[in-house]
Motif scaffolding. Structure first.
Motif, PDB file in Angstrom:
ATOM      1  N   ALA A 216       0.817  -1.208   0.000  1.00 34.69           N
ATOM      2  CA  ALA A 216       0.000   0.000   0.000  1.00 34.69           C
ATOM      3  C   ALA A 216       0.853   1.262   0.000  1.00 34.69           C
ATOM      4  CB  ALA A 216      -0.929   0.007   1.211  1.00 34.69           C
ATOM      5  N   ASP A 217       0.367   2.251  -0.720  1.00 33.43           N
ATOM      6  CA  ASP A 217       0.940   3.596  -0.698  1.00 33.43           C
ATOM      7  C   ASP A 217       0.361   4.293   0.536  1.00 33.43           C
ATOM      8  OD1 ASP A 217       1.567   6.275  -1.034  1.00 33.43           O
ATOM      9  OD2 ASP A 217       1.173   6.278  -3.189  1.00 33.43           O
ATOM     10  N   LEU A 218       1.100   4.242   1.632  1.00 36.98           N
ATOM     11  CA  LEU A 218       0.582   4.733   2.909  1.00 36.98           C
ATOM     12  C   LEU A 218       0.376   6.242   2.906  1.00 36.98           C
ATOM     13  CD1 LEU A 218       2.626   2.544   5.407  1.00 36.98           C
ATOM     14  CD2 LEU A 218       0.284   2.210   4.611  1.00 36.98           C
ATOM     15  N   ALA A 219       1.240   6.965   2.194  1.00 33.76           N
ATOM     16  CA  ALA A 219       1.086   8.417   2.149  1.00 33.76           C
ATOM     17  C   ALA A 219      -0.235   8.792   1.475  1.00 33.76           C
ATOM     18  CB  ALA A 219       2.266   9.044   1.412  1.00 33.76           C
ATOM     19  N   ARG A 220      -0.531   8.109   0.382  1.00 32.38           N
ATOM     20  CA  ARG A 220      -1.791   8.400  -0.313  1.00 32.38           C
ATOM     21  C   ARG A 220      -2.988   7.971   0.530  1.00 32.38           C
ATOM     22  NH1 ARG A 220      -4.189   5.906  -5.955  1.00 32.38           N
ATOM     23  NH2 ARG A 220      -5.998   7.282  -6.041  1.00 32.38           N
ATOM     24  N   LEU A 221      -2.873   6.818   1.173  1.00 28.77           N
ATOM     25  CA  LEU A 221      -3.969   6.339   2.002  1.00 28.77           C
ATOM     26  C   LEU A 221      -4.265   7.332   3.128  1.00 28.77           C
ATOM     27  CD1 LEU A 221      -5.973   4.071   2.607  1.00 28.77           C
ATOM     28  CD2 LEU A 221      -4.167   2.923   3.912  1.00 28.77           C
ATOM     29  N   CYS A 222      -3.228   7.833   3.772  1.00 30.48           N
ATOM     30  CA  CYS A 222      -3.417   8.821   4.834  1.00 30.48           C
ATOM     31  C   CYS A 222      -4.046  10.103   4.295  1.00 30.48           C
ATOM     32  CB  CYS A 222      -2.084   9.139   5.506  1.00 30.48           C
ATOM     33  SG  CYS A 222      -1.462   7.833   6.585  1.00 30.48           S
ATOM     34  N   LYS A 223      -3.577  10.536   3.149  1.00 25.92           N
ATOM     35  CA  LYS A 223      -4.102  11.770   2.547  1.00 25.92           C
ATOM     36  C   LYS A 223      -5.592  11.625   2.235  1.00 25.92           C
ATOM     37  CE  LYS A 223      -3.609  14.708  -1.546  1.00 25.92           C
ATOM     38  NZ  LYS A 223      -2.892  14.890  -2.850  1.00 25.92           N
ATOM     39  N   ASP A 224      -5.973  10.489   1.644  1.00 27.21           N
ATOM     40  CA  ASP A 224      -7.371  10.292   1.259  1.00 27.21           C
ATOM     41  C   ASP A 224      -8.269  10.094   2.480  1.00 27.21           C
ATOM     42  OD1 ASP A 224      -6.609  10.556  -1.354  1.00 27.21           O
ATOM     43  OD2 ASP A 224      -6.654   8.407  -1.816  1.00 27.21           O
ATOM     44  N   LEU A 225      -7.792   9.322   3.451  1.00 25.45           N
ATOM     45  CA  LEU A 225      -8.611   9.102   4.639  1.00 25.45           C
ATOM     46  C   LEU A 225      -8.743  10.377   5.472  1.00 25.45           C
ATOM     47  CD1 LEU A 225      -7.674   5.510   5.880  1.00 25.45           C
ATOM     48  CD2 LEU A 225      -9.767   6.271   4.744  1.00 25.45           C
TER      49      LEU A 225
END
Length: 619
Positions: A216-225
């Motif tokens: 998972a792209d954690l940076a993107r996941l954090c940004k979207d969530l």
């Protein structure tokens, strides 16, 4: 935290009762066994009783967690104390006035969001699966000492939970605290070598703990969530009802499930549904994962705090009946994808595709013509979570139909109040009157509140939508926002709806749901009025030939397509170990596949749509 512990001591000048103390150890990961200890300092002198919940809030089925208790024993001041089982989930200790210690061994091999799971890769548990309830002392504060498994292979394990820390370090083993048993069992725990990511939404710290292999792209996941969670918080109004929130995610080859808690959620997902590094678009899988996160996060308000009166308080020993699951789950299901478009994560077109798929699923549920959504809510305990081969013909989903009821109600209020009111106002009022106060909602409370806030007479709508099996006014409702609803026949087994079809030629269908079988095609569900039912076929039958030619899951549709509509085909199938034959009528696929079109609209209609979906078109 020393002050907290001191305040719980019993002294001559301080009669505050001591806490209930628990210890949980992943004692034998290879055998899936937890050891759970419960210490009661001031037991009932007549004989302290203990019980383990029969179900977990959010999943409305009696699951009988006590069946996983493999052993139980009791002591007092180091001496064995008799403990007797009274029923399937209740035990009683012999009378004593000295502290009682009960030690259980609990088997945990339920890889779901509802129970407990332990193996050599991780541990996960819900409190309802492992912590005994001390009858008569449920209101007392609780301490739980979470201890590590023994052995070098477990030295890197950490702890992820939204439960408040006592003497534990962040993500560490040690003592955690809860104000009472209800709070103790509303904080699931993940233990292992999970991937950890963090972000803040409206100043509230949020953690994402992902167990399982993933890229998972954690940076993107954090940004979207972050974007999504902030929308939810602003929707109901600051401050958020939790000081911290945790997403506990288990990534599998295939999986999709979620269960809400007051400050966290437990999720199962397919690892490929997580955003992958180097990929910018929102795939179907990732969109589905965001919708799942959105659903469980909305529950932080709706059902965890805005509750039916039947859930205040929960009775965890038996069924808690309510007709309001259409609202608790259905309204949540309406807002989960709506939040994605309103916060700008998906476009209006992507949202209408999702809505078209939802309507398709509803139209393909023949049980909608037999069961009302209010009855579906009431009977969740015996029907929705115990589905069988006839369920598609007999049941309607309070999640799915409830979401479409919410859609129609929202657009109806918007239309008849000329945009001055909406379902948003109803939800915010529910939060202020019931969520913040803890007062349960009467069975007719949402209906009365919707009428009060809108100034409309809505009884006719609710009678039709909730207490009848009549079709919902979806076409009329969507027209208000300049959206056209269309239906067509399915183009194949993989057609989920949501988009216009390309094949206008009528397609013959079996009228059954199937799965692959070594001998042919196995029927799992036979649909009312379909060709299979008319031919006398039953769930469990295995079709082996049509017109003397062998069939399988790949060529079944092609074999049927060689016959003219209205004709028939010779069928051979096995029922158990007997070879049978039948004449199968050739019937066209029904019009049960929906798609939506955003029509070219005058500015006034476009303005209505923007007020509903949000003015930004998203990504």
């Amino acid at each position: 935290m020393r002050k907290i512990k001191a305040s719980l001591k019993v002294t001559k000048n301080n009669m505050t009762p001591p806490p209930i103390r628990y210890t949980i150890i992943p004692k034998h990961p290879e055998a899936h066994l937890f050891e759970v200890t419960c210490v009661v300092v001031d037991p009932d002198p007549a004989g302290q009783r203990f019980t383990l919940p029969a179900w977990i809030p959010g999943s409305y089925l009696i699951r009988e967690f006590a069946r996983n208790v493999t052993s139980i024993r009791a002591t007092s001041r180091g001496k064995s104390l008799r403990i007797t089982k009274l029923d399937k989930q209740t035990w009683q200790c012999a009378p004593t006035t000295t502290p009682v210690t009960v030690v259980m061994e609990v088997y945990g091999h339920d890889l779901s969001v509802r129970g407990a799971h332990l193996d050599t890769t991780h541990a996960f548990f819900n409190g309802t699966s492992v912590f005994l309830r001390v009858l008569g002392q449920e209101h007392l504060p609780c301490e739980v000492d979470i201890r590590p498994a023994r052995g070098a292979r477990y030295r890197r394990w950490q702890v992820a939970t939204a439960m408040r820390r006592g003497y534990a370090k962040p993500y560490g083993f040690g003592t955690y605290v809860a104000k009472d048993y209800d709070e103790l069992t509303d904080h699931p725990v993940e233990i292992g070598t999970f991937t950890l990511a963090r972000f803040k939404a409206a100043v509230v710290p949020h953690d994402i703990a992902i167990t399982g292999r993933h890229g998972a792209d954690l940076a993107r996941l954090c940004k979207d969530l972050k974007r999504l969670c902030e929308w939810h918080i602003e929707f109901f109004g600051r401050p958020a009802p939790m000081d911290r929130y945790v997403f506990l995610v288990t990534a599998l080859g295939e999986g999709y499930a979620g269960l809400e808690h007051r400050a966290s959620t437990a999720l199962l997902c397919s690892r490929d549904d997580l955003p992958q590094a180097g990929t910018k678009e929102i795939t179907d899988g990732y969109r589905g994962f965001l919708g799942l996160c959105s659903h469980e996060y909305f529950h932080t308000w709706n059902v965890k705090r805005i509750k039916p009166a039947a859930f205040v308080p929960y009775d965890l020993e038996r069924e808690n009946y309510t007709s309001l699951l259409w609202a608790m789950e259905g309204i949540t299901s309406y807002y989960d994808d709506l939040a994605l478009v309103r916060c700008g994560l998906i476009s209006h077109a992507a949202y209408t595709e999702l809505l078209g798929r939802a309507i398709t699923n509803h139209l393909r549920t023949l049980g909608r013509l037999k069961q009302t959504v209010a009855d579906a809510s009431w009977d969740a305990w015996i029907k929705y979570y115990r589905q069988d081969e006839n369920s598609p013909n007999a049941l309607v989903s309070y999640y799915l139909k409830g979401s479409l009821v919410a859609l129609c109600l929202d657009l109806l209020i918007r239309e008849q109040t000329k945009g001055r009111k909406s379902l948003d106002d109803v939800m915010r009022a529910l939060w202020e009157r019931h969520g913040r106060t803890g007062a349960g909602i009467p069975e007719d409370g949402i209906e009365r509140l919707a009428e009060e806030l809108s100034g409309l007479r809505l009884k006719g709508f609710f009678d039709r939508a909730l207490r009848s099996t009549g079709e919902l006014p979806l076409k009329t409702a969507l027209a208000y926002a300049g959206i056209e609803l269309h239906v067509r026949a399915s183009t194949g087994a993989t057609d989920k709806g949501g988009m216009a079809g390309t094949d206008t030629k009528p397609r013959a269908v079996l009228g059954a749901r199937t799965t692959e079988d070594a001998a042919g095609v196995k029927l799992t569900h036979v649909l009312d009025g379909g060709a299979a039912q008319r031919a006398g076929l039953s769930a469990g039958d295995v079709i082996v030939a049509i017109d003397g030619l062998r069939v399988n899951a790949k060529n079944l549709d092609q074999r049927l397509s060689t016959h003219p509509m209205g004709g028939s085909a010779a069928l051979h199938y096995f029922r158990r170990d007997e070879l049978c034959s039948a004449t199968l009528p050739v019937l066209a696929a029904p019009l049960d596949t929906s798609y939506l079109i955003i029509a070219k609209s005058p500015p006034s209609v476009a303005k209505r749509r923007a007020a509903w979906l949000g003015s930004l078109e998203g990504t």
